[in-house]
Design a protein around this motif. Structure first.
Motif, PDB file in Angstrom:
ATOM      1  N   VAL A  44       1.691 -72.482 -84.392  1.00  0.00           N
ATOM      2  CA  VAL A  44       1.539 -73.796 -83.748  1.00  0.00           C
ATOM      3  C   VAL A  44       0.195 -74.413 -84.128  1.00  0.00           C
ATOM      4  O   VAL A  44       0.101 -75.612 -84.402  1.00  0.00           O
ATOM      5  CB  VAL A  44       1.677 -73.670 -82.210  1.00  0.00           C
ATOM      6  N   ILE A  45      -0.847 -73.595 -84.168  1.00  0.00           N
ATOM      7  CA  ILE A  45      -2.173 -74.098 -84.547  1.00  0.00           C
ATOM      8  C   ILE A  45      -2.163 -74.597 -85.987  1.00  0.00           C
ATOM      9  O   ILE A  45      -2.810 -75.592 -86.306  1.00  0.00           O
ATOM     10  CB  ILE A  45      -3.232 -72.992 -84.339  1.00  0.00           C
ATOM     11  N   HIS A  46      -1.407 -73.956 -86.848  1.00  0.00           N
ATOM     12  CA  HIS A  46      -1.384 -74.338 -88.251  1.00  0.00           C
ATOM     13  C   HIS A  46      -0.540 -75.574 -88.537  1.00  0.00           C
ATOM     14  O   HIS A  46      -0.431 -75.991 -89.690  1.00  0.00           O
ATOM     15  CB  HIS A  46      -0.921 -73.164 -89.113  1.00  0.00           C
ATOM     16  N   TRP A  56     -10.314 -70.930 -88.185  1.00  0.00           N
ATOM     17  CA  TRP A  56     -10.716 -69.902 -89.140  1.00  0.00           C
ATOM     18  C   TRP A  56     -12.219 -69.930 -89.403  1.00  0.00           C
ATOM     19  O   TRP A  56     -12.823 -68.879 -89.613  1.00  0.00           O
ATOM     20  CB  TRP A  56      -9.921 -70.020 -90.435  1.00  0.00           C
ATOM     21  N   LEU A  57     -12.837 -71.108 -89.387  1.00  0.00           N
ATOM     22  CA  LEU A  57     -14.289 -71.167 -89.563  1.00  0.00           C
ATOM     23  C   LEU A  57     -15.021 -70.576 -88.363  1.00  0.00           C
ATOM     24  O   LEU A  57     -16.025 -69.872 -88.523  1.00  0.00           O
ATOM     25  CB  LEU A  57     -14.738 -72.603 -89.813  1.00  0.00           C
ATOM     26  N   ALA A  58     -14.528 -70.840 -87.155  1.00  0.00           N
ATOM     27  CA  ALA A  58     -15.143 -70.249 -85.959  1.00  0.00           C
ATOM     28  C   ALA A  58     -14.978 -68.733 -85.961  1.00  0.00           C
ATOM     29  O   ALA A  58     -15.921 -67.990 -85.638  1.00  0.00           O
ATOM     30  CB  ALA A  58     -14.533 -70.854 -84.701  1.00  0.00           C
ATOM     31  N   LEU A  72      -5.659 -62.951 -94.256  1.00  0.00           N
ATOM     32  CA  LEU A  72      -4.762 -62.315 -95.231  1.00  0.00           C
ATOM     33  C   LEU A  72      -3.478 -61.821 -94.569  1.00  0.00           C
ATOM     34  O   LEU A  72      -2.385 -61.979 -95.119  1.00  0.00           O
ATOM     35  CB  LEU A  72      -5.478 -61.159 -95.928  1.00  0.00           C
ATOM     36  N   ALA A  73      -3.601 -61.239 -93.392  1.00  0.00           N
ATOM     37  CA  ALA A  73      -2.409 -60.768 -92.678  1.00  0.00           C
ATOM     38  C   ALA A  73      -1.506 -61.940 -92.309  1.00  0.00           C
ATOM     39  O   ALA A  73      -0.280 -61.865 -92.463  1.00  0.00           O
ATOM     40  CB  ALA A  73      -2.813 -59.998 -91.426  1.00  0.00           C
ATOM     41  N   TYR A  74      -2.092 -63.051 -91.831  1.00  0.00           N
ATOM     42  CA  TYR A  74      -1.295 -64.230 -91.487  1.00  0.00           C
ATOM     43  C   TYR A  74      -0.591 -64.766 -92.731  1.00  0.00           C
ATOM     44  O   TYR A  74       0.587 -65.123 -92.684  1.00  0.00           O
ATOM     45  CB  TYR A  74      -2.171 -65.318 -90.874  1.00  0.00           C
ATOM     46  N   PHE A  75      -1.302 -64.813 -93.849  1.00  0.00           N
ATOM     47  CA  PHE A  75      -0.706 -65.305 -95.084  1.00  0.00           C
ATOM     48  C   PHE A  75       0.477 -64.442 -95.506  1.00  0.00           C
ATOM     49  O   PHE A  75       1.544 -64.958 -95.833  1.00  0.00           O
ATOM     50  CB  PHE A  75      -1.765 -65.344 -96.190  1.00  0.00           C
ATOM     51  N   PHE A  76       0.313 -63.121 -95.484  1.00  0.00           N
ATOM     52  CA  PHE A  76       1.398 -62.241 -95.917  1.00  0.00           C
ATOM     53  C   PHE A  76       2.574 -62.271 -94.950  1.00  0.00           C
ATOM     54  O   PHE A  76       3.729 -62.216 -95.380  1.00  0.00           O
ATOM     55  CB  PHE A  76       0.895 -60.817 -96.112  1.00  0.00           C
ATOM     56  N   ILE A  77       2.309 -62.380 -93.663  1.00  0.00           N
ATOM     57  CA  ILE A  77       3.405 -62.473 -92.692  1.00  0.00           C
ATOM     58  C   ILE A  77       4.153 -63.792 -92.864  1.00  0.00           C
ATOM     59  O   ILE A  77       5.384 -63.831 -92.815  1.00  0.00           O
ATOM     60  CB  ILE A  77       2.867 -62.313 -91.254  1.00  0.00           C
ATOM     61  N   HIS A  78       3.416 -64.871 -93.100  1.00  0.00           N
ATOM     62  CA  HIS A  78       4.040 -66.174 -93.315  1.00  0.00           C
ATOM     63  C   HIS A  78       4.902 -66.153 -94.575  1.00  0.00           C
ATOM     64  O   HIS A  78       6.019 -66.662 -94.579  1.00  0.00           O
ATOM     65  CB  HIS A  78       2.956 -67.247 -93.409  1.00  0.00           C
TER      66      HIS A  78
END
Length: 127
Positions: A44-46, A56-58, A72-78
């Motif tokens: 939802v945030i993305h 991601w900066l925070a 990286l985990a979010y990217f691979f899961i997506h």
């Protein structure tokens, strides 16, 4: 199976918390289950790229190791979810049309090899 998956993720998170006391890479172990558990809120945030960048900066400012591993985990899961949905990347090459077959005797489209749309037989060999 879901309960076993949740328990395994919890064990990895606990192991990461124990390792993080002595080694910095324990934070990386805690990032993987966190992303899996928080995938829907992260999705939802993305929806808004500026809010996602701010998140991601925070996170990068707070703990760079956790942020990089979580990203990286979010990217691979997506990518895995997109692969599961079989979404074609190029729509023009994935939708190939079959050539139309027209019965020369009636001028109608043929449903399959031997019948046209009106049901007239075509191409039968009389033995």
């Amino acid at each position: 199976m879901k309960t076993l998956k949740k328990f395994a993720l919890f064990c990895v998170c606990c192991l990461g918390a124990l390792v993080a006391v002595y080694q910095s890479w324990g934070v990386m172990l805690m990032a993987f289950p966190s992303v899996i558990w928080l995938y829907k809120p992260l999705d939802v945030i993305h929806k808004n790229k500026y809010i996602a960048l701010l998140l991601w900066l925070a996170l990068l400012y707070l703990n760079w190791l956790f942020a990089i591993t979580a990203a990286l985990a979010y990217f691979f899961i997506h990518v895995w979810y997109l692969h599961q949905q079989n979404i074609p990347t190029n729509y023009s090459s994935s939708t190939k049309r079959t050539p139309r077959r027209i019965n020369p005797s009636t001028g109608l489209l043929m449903k399959n090899r031997y019948f046209d749309i009106a049901g007239n037989a075509y191409g039968w060999k009389n033995d």
